[in-house]
Design a protein around this motif. Structure first.
Motif, mmCIF file in Angstrom:
data_model
loop_
_atom_site.group_PDB
_atom_site.id
_atom_site.type_symbol
_atom_site.label_atom_id
_atom_site.label_comp_id
_atom_site.label_asym_id
_atom_site.label_seq_id
_atom_site.Cartn_x
_atom_site.Cartn_y
_atom_site.Cartn_z
ATOM 1 N N VAL A 27 35.302 32.675 73.086
ATOM 2 C CA VAL A 27 34.498 33.901 73.221
ATOM 3 C C VAL A 27 34.677 34.771 71.970
ATOM 4 O O VAL A 27 33.704 35.280 71.405
ATOM 5 C CB VAL A 27 34.885 34.681 74.504
ATOM 6 N N ALA A 28 35.932 34.906 71.513
ATOM 7 C CA ALA A 28 36.182 35.734 70.331
ATOM 8 C C ALA A 28 35.442 35.180 69.121
ATOM 9 O O ALA A 28 34.836 35.923 68.349
ATOM 10 C CB ALA A 28 37.683 35.801 70.047
ATOM 11 N N LYS A 29 35.464 33.847 68.976
ATOM 12 C CA LYS A 29 34.766 33.228 67.833
ATOM 13 C C LYS A 29 33.273 33.560 67.887
ATOM 14 O O LYS A 29 32.664 33.940 66.887
ATOM 15 C CB LYS A 29 35.001 31.714 67.880
ATOM 16 N N SER A 30 32.693 33.448 69.081
ATOM 17 C CA SER A 30 31.244 33.666 69.192
ATOM 18 C C SER A 30 30.870 35.131 68.964
ATOM 19 O O SER A 30 29.726 35.441 68.678
ATOM 20 C CB SER A 30 30.744 33.204 70.567
ATOM 21 N N GLU A 31 31.848 36.033 69.115
ATOM 22 C CA GLU A 31 31.563 37.455 68.919
ATOM 23 C C GLU A 31 31.984 37.943 67.532
ATOM 24 O O GLU A 31 31.956 39.138 67.263
ATOM 25 C CB GLU A 31 32.332 38.272 69.975
ATOM 26 N N GLY A 32 32.459 37.000 66.707
ATOM 27 C CA GLY A 32 32.959 37.396 65.380
ATOM 28 C C GLY A 32 34.244 38.193 65.492
ATOM 29 O O GLY A 32 34.555 39.024 64.641
ATOM 30 N N LYS A 33 35.005 37.966 66.576
ATOM 31 C CA LYS A 33 36.238 38.738 66.767
ATOM 32 C C LYS A 33 37.478 37.851 66.713
ATOM 33 O O LYS A 33 38.486 38.119 67.355
ATOM 34 C CB LYS A 33 36.176 39.490 68.104
ATOM 35 N N ALA A 35 33.025 24.939 69.419
ATOM 36 C CA ALA A 35 33.012 26.305 68.884
ATOM 37 C C ALA A 35 33.419 26.323 67.408
ATOM 38 O O ALA A 35 33.537 27.391 66.805
ATOM 39 C CB ALA A 35 33.957 27.177 69.700
ATOM 40 N N GLY A 36 33.679 25.134 66.838
ATOM 41 C CA GLY A 36 34.041 25.059 65.416
ATOM 42 C C GLY A 36 35.508 25.401 65.171
ATOM 43 O O GLY A 36 35.866 25.866 64.086
ATOM 44 N N LEU A 37 36.366 25.188 66.176
ATOM 45 C CA LEU A 37 37.788 25.508 66.006
ATOM 46 C C LEU A 37 38.636 24.249 66.116
ATOM 47 O O LEU A 37 38.296 23.327 66.872
ATOM 48 C CB LEU A 37 38.226 26.511 67.088
ATOM 49 N N LEU A 75 30.450 44.847 76.000
ATOM 50 C CA LEU A 75 31.387 44.506 77.074
ATOM 51 C C LEU A 75 30.706 43.575 78.084
ATOM 52 O O LEU A 75 31.270 42.575 78.520
ATOM 53 C CB LEU A 75 31.869 45.781 77.778
ATOM 54 N N GLY A 76 29.439 43.913 78.420
ATOM 55 C CA GLY A 76 28.692 43.092 79.371
ATOM 56 C C GLY A 76 28.515 41.678 78.843
ATOM 57 O O GLY A 76 28.665 40.700 79.568
ATOM 58 N N ARG A 77 28.227 41.574 77.527
ATOM 59 C CA ARG A 77 28.004 40.256 76.930
ATOM 60 C C ARG A 77 29.295 39.436 76.943
ATOM 61 O O ARG A 77 29.311 38.277 77.354
ATOM 62 C CB ARG A 77 27.506 40.450 75.500
ATOM 63 N N ILE A 78 30.400 40.066 76.534
ATOM 64 C CA ILE A 78 31.684 39.351 76.511
ATOM 65 C C ILE A 78 32.070 38.944 77.934
ATOM 66 O O ILE A 78 32.507 37.813 78.181
ATOM 67 C CB ILE A 78 32.791 40.236 75.877
ATOM 68 N N GLY A 79 31.841 39.868 78.882
ATOM 69 C CA GLY A 79 32.168 39.571 80.282
ATOM 70 C C GLY A 79 31.355 38.394 80.794
ATOM 71 O O GLY A 79 31.890 37.486 81.446
ATOM 72 N N GLY A 80 30.074 38.400 80.484
ATOM 73 C CA GLY A 80 29.192 37.327 80.948
ATOM 74 C C GLY A 80 29.621 35.979 80.389
ATOM 75 O O GLY A 80 29.740 34.983 81.109
ATOM 76 N N LYS A 81 29.891 35.964 79.077
ATOM 77 C CA LYS A 81 30.312 34.706 78.436
ATOM 78 C C LYS A 81 31.620 34.207 79.050
ATOM 79 O O LYS A 81 31.789 33.020 79.336
ATOM 80 C CB LYS A 81 30.558 34.944 76.941
ATOM 81 N N THR A 82 32.563 35.143 79.215
ATOM 82 C CA THR A 82 33.877 34.752 79.731
ATOM 83 C C THR A 82 33.755 34.166 81.136
ATOM 84 O O THR A 82 34.278 33.077 81.418
ATOM 85 C CB THR A 82 34.816 35.990 79.762
ATOM 86 N N LEU A 83 33.047 34.905 82.005
ATOM 87 C CA LEU A 83 32.907 34.408 83.381
ATOM 88 C C LEU A 83 32.189 33.066 83.405
ATOM 89 O O LEU A 83 32.573 32.140 84.115
ATOM 90 C CB LEU A 83 32.128 35.423 84.227
ATOM 91 N N GLY A 84 31.121 32.962 82.596
ATOM 92 C CA GLY A 84 30.351 31.714 82.541
ATOM 93 C C GLY A 84 31.243 30.545 82.137
ATOM 94 O O GLY A 84 31.225 29.478 82.767
ATOM 95 N N LEU A 85 32.049 30.756 81.093
ATOM 96 C CA LEU A 85 32.926 29.673 80.617
ATOM 97 C C LEU A 85 34.009 29.348 81.652
ATOM 98 O O LEU A 85 34.332 28.178 81.883
ATOM 99 C CB LEU A 85 33.565 30.055 79.287
#
Ligand code: ASP
Length: 428
Positions: free
Chosen positions: A414-420, A261-263, A93-103
């Protein structure tokens, strides 16, 4: 969870119904604009026009907005709690939160830099006649940044829910989800209750979205008949500069992020027309939240655990379109009042407009109120807002499209980078 949602809404990844709904929303938009402009041209002041614009369109539009707003609190609470609990790992959760806020912060800073650079180049305020504009508009007081920070944690979550304070509801839902994860088996019955509520709330989104084409028609027809195009003549350069930067940000900067992100940007925009249409007609990120969340999960394949966090948070704090307006408006007002903006001023605008856009609520017109904060920081006359207030509604509609698009793009990345991210759904 998404399969449950698909069953509940009767929709699969092929999204035939969504496609039909998107078409109907776009038709509502075009017909509404045509009807509004036609009424304005032919029958302004006629009792029938007054009845249509002030009565039918007004009531229809307000009912549609209310139907979307009623979804926001239950949707954020239920889907975010489920999403957080589904992560079953607090570090994730912390990692996803950090990435999201950063982006979110990075894209906003890029948006403002583009806006200020364009406004300095185009000089929309040069040669503007101050006396011809209506100044002296009164705006509500802006909340201070520290106050916003302090109030992020609800002292009474039920009050936060009742008053629809999205940021507080987000924080409460995350805490509840984390606590449910850490409680293990003991939380299973509560988890099942939330999962069941999630399916029901998504079904409600599906039912109420059926109103969207009519609601969009009413909202657009009212704005078009009331505003017309006359107000824009004097402010063509300001208006054009904001539109240009919104366009560049949405169709060049965001696609670049997707490509990195390859999308595929094409696949994204093809599926994202419905939220864009709703964002445009409602001028509200909050009101667009239900359809945005549904599109991101069902049509773009973002896992609920990521979407339920990134989309509500984005609707509350990520406002790139608003930041663009604030950047251009600040430079425009400085030019009108003959104030030089140096390199230091440029930096101040980027920092304060980023914070101002974070503090902007996802409802119509608030970006204008928060512009006062940027102007004050720059020591520019706040009355300058009166110059541009007249054309703000249409710009609000356009910038909200960019706001909601940014939320969905960051969610996919973010979802792509988390495999989600279910790539088969994204590409389908
Ligand atoms: N209407 C915008 C939104 O909801 C906020 C604003 O710029 O006023 O995203």
């Amino acid at each position: 969870m998404s399969t449950e949602v698909e069953q509940a809404t009767g929709e699969g990844a092929d999204g035939d119904d969504s496609g039909r709904l998107t078409r109907r929303i776009l038709i509502g938009l075009v017909l509404g604009a045509a009807a509004g402009l036609l009424l304005r041209q032919l029958a302004l002041g006629h009792p029938v026009t007054d009845f249509l614009v002030g009565g039918v369109f007004d009531v229809g539009g307000k009912i549609f907005l209310a139907s979307l707003q009623l979804l926001v609190v239950p949707l954020v609470l239920v889907s975010l709690t489920c999403g957080t609990a589904a992560l079953d790992d607090v570090a994730k959760l912390g990692r996803i939160g950090g990435k999201t806020l950063g982006l979110y912060m990075t894209t906003t800073a890029i948006a403002i830099s583009l806006a200020v650079a364009a406004a300095l180049l185009i000089e929309p305020g040069a040669g503007f006649e101050l006396s011809s504009a209506a100044t002296g508009a009164k705006l509500a007081e802006t909340p201070s940044f520290s106050q916003t920070l302090i109030e992020i944690l609800p002292t009474n979550p039920f009050q936060a829910l009742a008053e629809g304070r999205t940021l507080q509801v987000i924080v409460f839902a995350i805490l509840l989800g984390v606590a449910m994860t850490l409680s293990g088996e003991a939380a299973a019955p509560l988890m099942r209750l939330f999962e069941s509520a999630n399916v029901v709330v998504m079904k409600l989104v599906f039912i109420l979205m059926e109103l969207a084409p009519l609601g969009v028609f009413c909202l657009i027809a009212k704005v078009a008949s009331e505003q017309g195009l006359e107000a824009f003549e004097k402010l063509t350069w300001y208006f054009g500069t904001v539109l240009l930067v919104l366009f560049v940000h949405a169709f060049f900067a965001y696609p670049m992020l997707l490509v990195l992100a390859g999308l595929s940007p094409l696949a994204f925009f093809r599926k994202f027309r419905a939220p864009m249409g709703v964002g445009f007609s409602t001028a509200s990120s909050n009101a667009t939240l239900p359809v945005n969340l549904r599109t991101v999960e069902e049509k773009l394949g973002v896992d609920a655990s990521v979407a339920s966090f990134t989309i509500p948070l984005g609707a509350t704090i990520n406002m790139d379109g608003t930041a663009i307006m604030q950047g251009v408006a600040t430079v425009f007002i400085a030019q009108v009042y003959g104030v030089e903006i140096g390199a230091g001023g440029f930096l101040t605008i980027v920092v304060t407009a980023t914070l101002a856009s974070v503090g902007t609520a996802g409802v119509p017109g608030v970006g204008m109120v928060m512009l006062a904060m940027v102007l004050r920081q720059m020591e520019l006359p706040v009355e300058g807002i009166g110059l541009i207030l007249g054309v703000d509604r249409l710009l609000d509609m356009c910038r909200t499209v960019v706001n909601v698009t940014g939320d969905a793009i960051v969610s996919c990345v973010v979802a792509k980078s988390e495999g989600k991210l279910r790539l088969d759904v994204y590409r389908s």
